[in-house]
Design an enzyme around this catalytic site. Structure first.
Site, short mmCIF file in Angstrom:
data_model
loop_
_atom_site.label_atom_id
_atom_site.label_comp_id
_atom_site.label_asym_id
_atom_site.label_seq_id
_atom_site.Cartn_x
_atom_site.Cartn_y
_atom_site.Cartn_z
N GLY A 22 1.09 -1.65 0.17
CA GLY A 22 -0.08 0.07 -0.08
C GLY A 22 0.98 1.04 -0.15
O GLY A 22 0.84 2.51 -0.31
N ARG A 52 -5.97 -8.45 -10.16
CA ARG A 52 -7.61 -6.94 -9.92
C ARG A 52 -8.42 -6.42 -11.53
O ARG A 52 -7.41 -6.29 -12.26
CB ARG A 52 -6.31 -6.23 -9.27
CG ARG A 52 -6.06 -6.67 -7.69
CD ARG A 52 -5.61 -5.85 -6.60
NE ARG A 52 -4.72 -6.86 -5.84
CZ ARG A 52 -3.80 -6.16 -4.78
NH1 ARG A 52 -2.31 -5.66 -5.85
NH2 ARG A 52 -3.55 -6.85 -3.89
N ARG A 145 -7.43 1.13 -0.92
CA ARG A 145 -7.42 0.34 -1.70
C ARG A 145 -8.95 -0.43 -1.77
O ARG A 145 -9.12 -1.37 -3.17
CB ARG A 145 -6.21 -0.29 -1.84
CG ARG A 145 -5.15 -0.19 -1.97
CD ARG A 145 -4.00 -1.19 -1.27
NE ARG A 145 -3.26 -1.76 -1.99
CZ ARG A 145 -2.30 -2.05 -1.97
NH1 ARG A 145 -1.82 -2.47 -1.25
NH2 ARG A 145 -2.36 -3.70 -2.74
N ARG A 156 -2.77 -7.40 7.01
CA ARG A 156 -1.69 -6.57 5.90
C ARG A 156 -1.69 -5.32 6.37
O ARG A 156 -0.07 -5.18 6.88
CB ARG A 156 -2.59 -5.79 4.86
CG ARG A 156 -3.01 -7.07 3.89
CD ARG A 156 -2.95 -5.95 2.80
NE ARG A 156 -4.01 -7.44 1.36
CZ ARG A 156 -2.19 -7.59 0.50
NH1 ARG A 156 -1.61 -7.49 0.34
NH2 ARG A 156 -3.15 -7.91 -0.80
#
Length: 206
Positions: A22, A52, A145, A156
C-alpha cells in the site's frame, strides 16, 4: 592541459524498490519507467494470485496457475520466490539478464521478504525502502484500496508494521508523500544518478 587518461567505469544497476503493502511501489516504479523509458527496465513478477480489475497480464504481473509456477521453480527460472498472503510470487531471471545485457538499469518491485533474498544473492544491488510519513498514513492507504476483507486488512496492517521494522536493512529510505508520488520519483532518480557516479562499480551477476 592533458586530457584525462582514465574513464569512469559504469555498469547497469539493479534497483530493489521495496516497502510495505500500500505504500505506492507500483506507482513509483511506473513513473520511473515513464520518466526514462530508454534507461530502465521493469521486471514483471510472476504470481499465482488472480488479477485485480486494473491489472494486465504481462504488464503488471505474469498471472500463472500453481502448476505453472511449480514448473518455474523446478526449472530454476526464478531468482527468488515466496508465499505472500497465501499466493506465490517470484522474479524471473531471464528478464533481468536480458535487460542488463541491453545496458539498461533494472527495477525490481518486491516485498520486504523478497528484497532480503535478492540483497543476499546480489550484494551490489541498490535497495530503496519506500515508506509513508506516518503509520497512520500507511493504514489509511491500505483502507483506501478496498481490496481486502476485514480479516485481510488486519493481516496486511500487522504485516506492514513488522516490515517497517526492517527499514535499516536497506541502503536508502524514501518517503512517498500522499498525493505527490513525483517527489518520491525525483529522490529515487537522484539515488540512481549518484550510484552511477561511484568510483567503485561492479557488474551485476546472477
Amino acid at each position: 592541459m592533458q586530457d584525462n587518461l582514465y574513464d569512469c567505469p559504469e555498469y547497469p544497476l539493479l534497483l530493489i524498490l521495496s516497502g510495505p503493502s500500500g505504500v505506492g511501489k507500483d506507482t513509483v516504479a511506473r513513473m520511473l519507467i515513464e520518466r526514462r523509458p530508454d534507461s530502465f527496465y521493469f521486471v514483471v513478477t510472476a504470481t499465482t494470485r488472480p488479477p485485480r480489475d486494473n491489472e494486465r497480464d504481462g504488464l503488471d504481473y505474469f498471472f500463472v496457475n500453481f502448476d505453472e509456477f511449480a514448473h518455474m521453480i523446478e526449472t530454476n527460472e526464478l531468482l527468488e520466490y515466496a508465499i505472500v498472503y497465501n499466493d506465490y510470487k517470484g522474479i524471473p531471471k531471464q528478464q533481468i539478464r536480458d535487460a542488463l545485457a541491453s545496458g539498461r538499469d533494472v527495477i525490481l518491485r518486491v516485498d520486504v521478504q523478497g528484497a532480503a533474498t535478492v540483497r543476499h544473492l546480489i550484494p551490489n544491488a541498490i535497495s530503496v525502502f519506500l515508506t509513508t510519513r506516518t503509520e497512520g498514513g500507511l493504514v489509511r492507504r491500505l483502507h483506501q484500496r478496498k481490496q481486502d476483507t476485514q480479516e485481510g486488512m488486519a493481516l496486511r496492517t500487522a504485516t506492514a508494521r513488522q516490515e517497517m521494522k526492517r527499514l535499516a536493512e536497506f541502503d536508502y529510505c524514501v518517503v512517498n508523500p500522499e498525493g505527490r508520488p513525483e517527489v518520491a520519483v525525483e529522490r529515487v532518480l537522484s539515488i540512481i544518478d549518484a550510484a552511477h557516479c561511484r568510483t567503485h562499480q561492479e557488474p551485476v551477476r546472477l
